[in-house]
Motif scaffolding. Sequence first.
Motif, PDB file in Angstrom:
ATOM      1  N   SER A 211       0.837  -1.208   0.000  1.00  0.00           N
ATOM      2  CA  SER A 211       0.000   0.000   0.000  1.00  0.00           C
ATOM      3  C   SER A 211       0.870   1.256   0.000  1.00  0.00           C
ATOM      4  O   SER A 211       1.591   1.526   0.969  1.00  0.00           O
ATOM      5  CB  SER A 211      -0.919  -0.007   1.217  1.00  0.00           C
ATOM      6  N   CYS A 213       1.965   5.324  -0.013  1.00  0.00           N
ATOM      7  CA  CYS A 213       1.573   6.586   0.612  1.00  0.00           C
ATOM      8  C   CYS A 213       2.338   7.701  -0.094  1.00  0.00           C
ATOM      9  O   CYS A 213       3.569   7.722  -0.089  1.00  0.00           O
ATOM     10  CB  CYS A 213       1.905   6.566   2.101  1.00  0.00           C
ATOM     11  N   VAL A 241      -3.329  -2.804   6.243  1.00  0.00           N
ATOM     12  CA  VAL A 241      -3.535  -1.539   5.528  1.00  0.00           C
ATOM     13  C   VAL A 241      -2.474  -0.498   5.864  1.00  0.00           C
ATOM     14  O   VAL A 241      -2.593   0.664   5.469  1.00  0.00           O
ATOM     15  CB  VAL A 241      -4.939  -0.942   5.813  1.00  0.00           C
ATOM     16  N   PRO A 243       0.738   1.822   5.610  1.00  0.00           N
ATOM     17  CA  PRO A 243       1.539   2.274   4.468  1.00  0.00           C
ATOM     18  C   PRO A 243       2.763   1.378   4.312  1.00  0.00           C
ATOM     19  O   PRO A 243       3.501   1.167   5.275  1.00  0.00           O
ATOM     20  CB  PRO A 243       1.943   3.702   4.858  1.00  0.00           C
ATOM     21  N   ALA A 359      -4.681  -0.767   0.099  1.00  0.00           N
ATOM     22  CA  ALA A 359      -4.943   0.629   0.466  1.00  0.00           C
ATOM     23  C   ALA A 359      -4.000   1.565  -0.274  1.00  0.00           C
ATOM     24  O   ALA A 359      -2.966   1.140  -0.807  1.00  0.00           O
ATOM     25  CB  ALA A 359      -4.789   0.822   1.975  1.00  0.00           C
ATOM     26  N   LEU A 360      -4.364   2.832  -0.297  1.00  0.00           N
ATOM     27  CA  LEU A 360      -3.507   3.889  -0.855  1.00  0.00           C
ATOM     28  C   LEU A 360      -3.789   5.165  -0.084  1.00  0.00           C
ATOM     29  O   LEU A 360      -4.948   5.466   0.243  1.00  0.00           O
ATOM     30  CB  LEU A 360      -3.778   4.092  -2.345  1.00  0.00           C
ATOM     31  N   TYR A 361      -2.730   5.922   0.200  1.00  0.00           N
ATOM     32  CA  TYR A 361      -2.851   7.171   0.946  1.00  0.00           C
ATOM     33  C   TYR A 361      -2.153   8.290   0.184  1.00  0.00           C
ATOM     34  O   TYR A 361      -1.098   8.083  -0.412  1.00  0.00           O
ATOM     35  CB  TYR A 361      -2.241   7.015   2.342  1.00  0.00           C
ATOM     36  N   GLY A 382      -8.910   3.864   0.654  1.00  0.00           N
ATOM     37  CA  GLY A 382      -7.816   4.746   1.041  1.00  0.00           C
ATOM     38  C   GLY A 382      -8.268   5.989   1.752  1.00  0.00           C
ATOM     39  O   GLY A 382      -9.445   6.167   2.077  1.00  0.00           O
ATOM     40  N   THR A 387      -3.956   8.177   7.392  1.00  0.00           N
ATOM     41  CA  THR A 387      -3.705   6.770   7.077  1.00  0.00           C
ATOM     42  C   THR A 387      -4.648   5.862   7.866  1.00  0.00           C
ATOM     43  O   THR A 387      -5.033   6.190   8.998  1.00  0.00           O
ATOM     44  CB  THR A 387      -2.252   6.363   7.412  1.00  0.00           C
TER      45      THR A 387
END
Length: 455
Positions: A211, A213, A241, A243, A359-361, A382, A387
């Motif tokens: 994931s 960030c 999840v 980063p 996930a992505l931040y 996300g 986060t």
Amino acid sequence: MNIELKKIENIQNSSKLSVSERINYLNELKKEIIQNEDNIFSALHKDLNKPKFEVYTSEIGFLINEIKLFIKHLNEWSKPKKVKSSIINFPSNDFIYSEPYGKVLIISPWNYPFQLAILPVLSAFSCGNTVVLKPSEHTPETSKLVNKIISKIFPSNLVCVVEGDYKVASKLLKSKWDYIFFTGSVRVGKIVAAEAAKQLTPHTLELGGKSPCIIDKKINLKTVCKRIVWGKFMNAGQTCVAPDYLLAHKSIKSDLVKELSSRIELTYGKSLSANTNTTKIVNEENFNRLINLINSNKILFGGEYNSNKSKIYPTLIDEPNISGEIMQNEIFGPILPIFSFENISEIDKIILSNPDPLALYVFSNDKDFSENIIRRYRFGGGVVNDTIIHLTNPNLPFGGIGNSGYGSYHGKSSFDLFTHKKSIVKRKMWLENNLRYAPYKNKLNLVKKILKYLS
């Protein structure tokens, strides 16, 4: 047969309990969890050395809120939902019925071993399913406690816990189930999917991935780093999840590293010995894997570890090779690689080198930049400017896409996941439309006109 495996012989095909009876069990479960708070603290301390604060916020409190949500809404969710009827079927009333699948197998992980075991169990049971839970053998104290609580609350023919190692899990997967819910690694997820496919068993995979960030220029780095350090290093980075790596704009990378280092020292002390209240790595295999990653890359900050206590100090890694081991699989530990970028193509090169993440931040004051990032990549879910907090909202479905899993739960999404949606049309008998019946002579043009009108 293994004594534990014999338990599944008594499991009913469905609970046959009314909604009110299921709600009574949920109330008892909630009370039991609250009464066992100290035992939960103790079990997770023995297994993972988790701080009480993290145990309560990420395990106990999270569960209590989900139970309350089911207690409040289960009656409403369970009712048939009336939908608009098609004029073609006039006169009729149309409904969607939610019915349990039947026998559900749940295989839960070790990283949040209390919450991630009981949450899918209570969700599946609330929907009218019977449940067999296989908790992780890597957190034995918590698994024993989960077994004790579930055995006290639920009849063994409705919900039971089967403890054991991967061999037990493998044998369970050979049995016939109506639904399978798995949380864990991509590698094991593929095994679960393959076994489920043999009997066409519907299933959910909650996996992980790398994931990213992304940190844009011109943003408050103090707040950014506070939120990244919290989301990444909680539970020693053993969060699906969390980063996995940072992509920082080249103009702010140096300042970002300084601020991250400062925040880590403030949160965890300047060394492992300065803070004993930190989570340990779950086992020797994972510990050694993580140490190898640290020793194979350039350390910007940290790098300290204690083999006797299975602890690793939060570590920042500088620009690792994207084809190296650290960038091939989810890190799942307190190690954070940091890359720099100047344009979107450089971001693409790194993110697209791995399958779809869970996930992505993105941290940015530029709404256009954030929106472009959100829409540009495929990922489970996300957050913009924070986060991991998206999984705390029960109104948001939580789950992956592609390699990070499929199927979503939490809140109402959990009810929808563990129920089959049955479409029902209830026709009236007082009017008959003969247009659909043979013989069809001189009917085609009229049918075309009706369908054109309805479209």
